[in-house]
Design a protein around this motif. Structure first.
Motif, PDB file in Angstrom:
ATOM      1  N   ILE A 136       0.816  -1.221   0.000  1.00 19.39           N
ATOM      2  CA  ILE A 136       0.000   0.000   0.000  1.00 19.39           C
ATOM      3  C   ILE A 136       0.847   1.269   0.000  1.00 19.39           C
ATOM      4  CG2 ILE A 136      -2.095  -0.976   1.034  1.00 19.39           C
ATOM      5  CD1 ILE A 136      -1.010   0.327   3.721  1.00 19.39           C
ATOM      6  N   THR A 137       2.141   1.139   0.349  1.00 20.63           N
ATOM      7  CA  THR A 137       2.999   2.330   0.356  1.00 20.63           C
ATOM      8  C   THR A 137       3.380   2.767  -1.058  1.00 20.63           C
ATOM      9  OG1 THR A 137       5.075   1.079   0.470  1.00 20.63           O
ATOM     10  CG2 THR A 137       4.002   1.625   2.569  1.00 20.63           C
ATOM     11  N   ARG A 138       3.112   1.911  -2.061  1.00 19.30           N
ATOM     12  CA  ARG A 138       3.456   2.270  -3.440  1.00 19.30           C
ATOM     13  C   ARG A 138       2.240   2.168  -4.361  1.00 19.30           C
ATOM     14  NH1 ARG A 138       8.814   2.442  -5.080  1.00 19.30           N
ATOM     15  NH2 ARG A 138       7.867   3.612  -6.774  1.00 19.30           N
ATOM     16  N   PRO A 139       1.266   3.084  -4.195  1.00 18.71           N
ATOM     17  CA  PRO A 139       0.065   3.035  -5.042  1.00 18.71           C
ATOM     18  C   PRO A 139       0.374   3.321  -6.514  1.00 18.71           C
ATOM     19  CG  PRO A 139       0.090   5.035  -3.710  1.00 18.71           C
ATOM     20  CD  PRO A 139       1.216   4.190  -3.222  1.00 18.71           C
ATOM     21  N   ASP A 140       1.582   3.835  -6.788  1.00 15.70           N
ATOM     22  CA  ASP A 140       1.958   4.165  -8.169  1.00 15.70           C
ATOM     23  C   ASP A 140       2.333   2.924  -8.976  1.00 15.70           C
ATOM     24  OD1 ASP A 140       4.086   4.107  -6.211  1.00 15.70           O
ATOM     25  OD2 ASP A 140       5.465   4.672  -7.824  1.00 15.70           O
ATOM     26  N   ILE A 141       2.462   1.785  -8.292  1.00 18.08           N
ATOM     27  CA  ILE A 141       2.912   0.571  -8.982  1.00 18.08           C
ATOM     28  C   ILE A 141       1.816  -0.483  -8.960  1.00 18.08           C
ATOM     29  CG2 ILE A 141       4.584  -1.342  -8.899  1.00 18.08           C
ATOM     30  CD1 ILE A 141       6.601   0.604  -7.738  1.00 18.08           C
ATOM     31  N   GLN A 194       6.606  -1.869 -15.817  1.00 18.91           N
ATOM     32  CA  GLN A 194       5.691  -0.770 -16.111  1.00 18.91           C
ATOM     33  C   GLN A 194       6.363   0.282 -16.993  1.00 18.91           C
ATOM     34  OE1 GLN A 194       3.214  -0.434 -12.423  1.00 18.91           O
ATOM     35  NE2 GLN A 194       3.499   1.743 -12.751  1.00 18.91           N
ATOM     36  N   LEU A 195       7.646   0.550 -16.710  1.00 14.42           N
ATOM     37  CA  LEU A 195       8.382   1.585 -17.447  1.00 14.42           C
ATOM     38  C   LEU A 195       8.826   1.101 -18.825  1.00 14.42           C
ATOM     39  CD1 LEU A 195      10.666   2.992 -14.591  1.00 14.42           C
ATOM     40  CD2 LEU A 195       8.697   4.132 -15.652  1.00 14.42           C
ATOM     41  N   ASN A 196       8.963  -0.211 -18.986  1.00 15.22           N
ATOM     42  CA  ASN A 196       9.441  -0.755 -20.261  1.00 15.22           C
ATOM     43  C   ASN A 196       8.386  -1.678 -20.864  1.00 15.22           C
ATOM     44  OD1 ASN A 196      12.329   0.290 -20.082  1.00 15.22           O
ATOM     45  ND2 ASN A 196      12.180  -0.894 -18.193  1.00 15.22           N
ATOM     46  N   LEU A 197       7.178  -1.127 -21.008  1.00 12.35           N
ATOM     47  CA  LEU A 197       6.029  -1.939 -21.425  1.00 12.35           C
ATOM     48  C   LEU A 197       6.279  -2.721 -22.707  1.00 12.35           C
ATOM     49  CD1 LEU A 197       2.888   0.250 -20.648  1.00 12.35           C
ATOM     50  CD2 LEU A 197       3.510  -1.963 -19.659  1.00 12.35           C
TER      51      LEU A 197
END
Length: 334
Positions: A41-46, A82-85
């Motif tokens: 939960i500390t990384r909602p961006d991922i 995520q960054l290298n879709l």
């Protein structure tokens, strides 16, 4: 302990090794996994696409059960994807780019393990035909192979060895290894994958590979640096770390030469065929047929060269004992 089914299939020796080397404790495995899961939960961006016990356990093992470190690795694993879709679109053995790389022997995977139970991966750099395989596809094939291999719990605990043979790797080939794509590879392997790498061994590296290595050193963690060994053509120093009984003849070992199709056949199964359009012979024939001039024919891909290393007497030289870094020539790379 109710959670020991997570260790099912492991030999008693490996369970003991996990306890000694990785601080793995069957009695609190479940709590350890849950504590990592609670950090998500500390990384909602991922987007954490897998959070099951067996999956999180890989990350704990790769970071010796330091929960914060294991979580950081888990976050980086998904962030990298995520960054290298585009790298992970159609991330399967039958993707044309991955299939070509596998068929050309990137990576090679030896069936037998070394004396520490580690899986040995081989890269014969000179076989990189740049008209056939992009560096990205080779990296994708390596990451996919690791993804398949890491399913094996024994390997989660014992880890991997990587041997890169640079024999006959040309300056022209090396010039395609730009810092940015090397950084992509380092991020994918060192910072985002839940595997223990016991050693990365360079064999027969020319001066320009040494120069490139100096260039990428800043991206390497200390721990990684200590595990990179530059053997040159001194195979004795390699044999001090990996027994010759575990190595094919290219590396002065007692096993037969490595067959490039071994791992591709394993991964592709019935899809693998020596006669398909990916083999070099049909590719060359096709290429030459359409070549309009001798010049183009000259440029058509050469059949694969197999390297043969020279065994020399000598002692183990670790890369840190080499000459000081600033005396190394650097490649003029853009």
């Amino acid at each position: 302990a109710e959670m020991t089914h997570l260790q099912a299939g492991l030999s008693p020796e490996t369970i003991e090794k996990a306890r000694l080397e990785l601080n793995e404790n069957p009695d609190i495995l479940h709590q350890d996994i849950q504590q990592v899961r609670d950090m998500i939960i500390t990384r909602p961006d991922i987007g954490f696409l897998r959070t099951d016990d067996a999956f999180i356990l890989r990350f704990l093992r790769a970071r010796k059960f330091h929960q914060t470190e294991a979580f950081r690795l888990l976050a980086q694993y998904f962030q990298y994807r995520q960054l290298n879709l585009d790298m992970f679109k159609n991330f399967k053995a039958d993707d044309p780019g991955i299939k070509r790389a596998l068929t050309d022997g990137f990576p090679g995977v030896l069936e037998n393990r070394d004396h520490c139970g580690r899986k040995i991966l081989l890269l014969f750099a000179a076989n990189w035909d740049q008209s056939r395989n992009s560096f990205i596809d080779i990296l994708r094939a390596i990451l996919l192979s690791l993804e398949v291999l890491i399913e094996d719990q024994e390997l989660q605990i014992n880890g991997f060895i990587l041997i890169i043979d640079w024999s006959n790797f040309s300056f022209k080939q090396a010039s395609k290894l730009t810092p940015s794509i090397l950084k992509l590879a380092i991020e994918g392997l060192q910072d985002s994958f839940p595997a223990r790498f016991g050693g990365v061994h360079f064999v027969n590296q020319p001066w320009y590979i040494h120069a490139l290595y100096t260039l990428i050193k800043p991206f390497l963690k200390d721990k990684t640096r200590k595990r990179i060994f530059l053997h040159g053509n001194n195979l004795n120093s390699l044999h001090q770390l990996i027994h010759p009984e575990c190595l094919p003849s290219e590396f002065g070992g007692t096993l037969p030469p490595y067959d490039m199709g071994t791992w591709a056949r394993t991964l592709l199964g019935p899809d693998y065929s020596d006669e398909n359009e990916y083999t070099h012979t049909s590719y060359n024939a096709m290429h030459v047929k359409h070549a309009s001039s001798n010049l183009e024919r000259e440029a058509s891909p050469k059949p694969m060269k197999r390297s043969q290393s020279v065994v020399e007497a000598g002692t183990l030289k670790h890369e840190d004992q080499g000459e000081s870094e600033n005396t190394q020539p650097l490649l003029a790379l853009d």
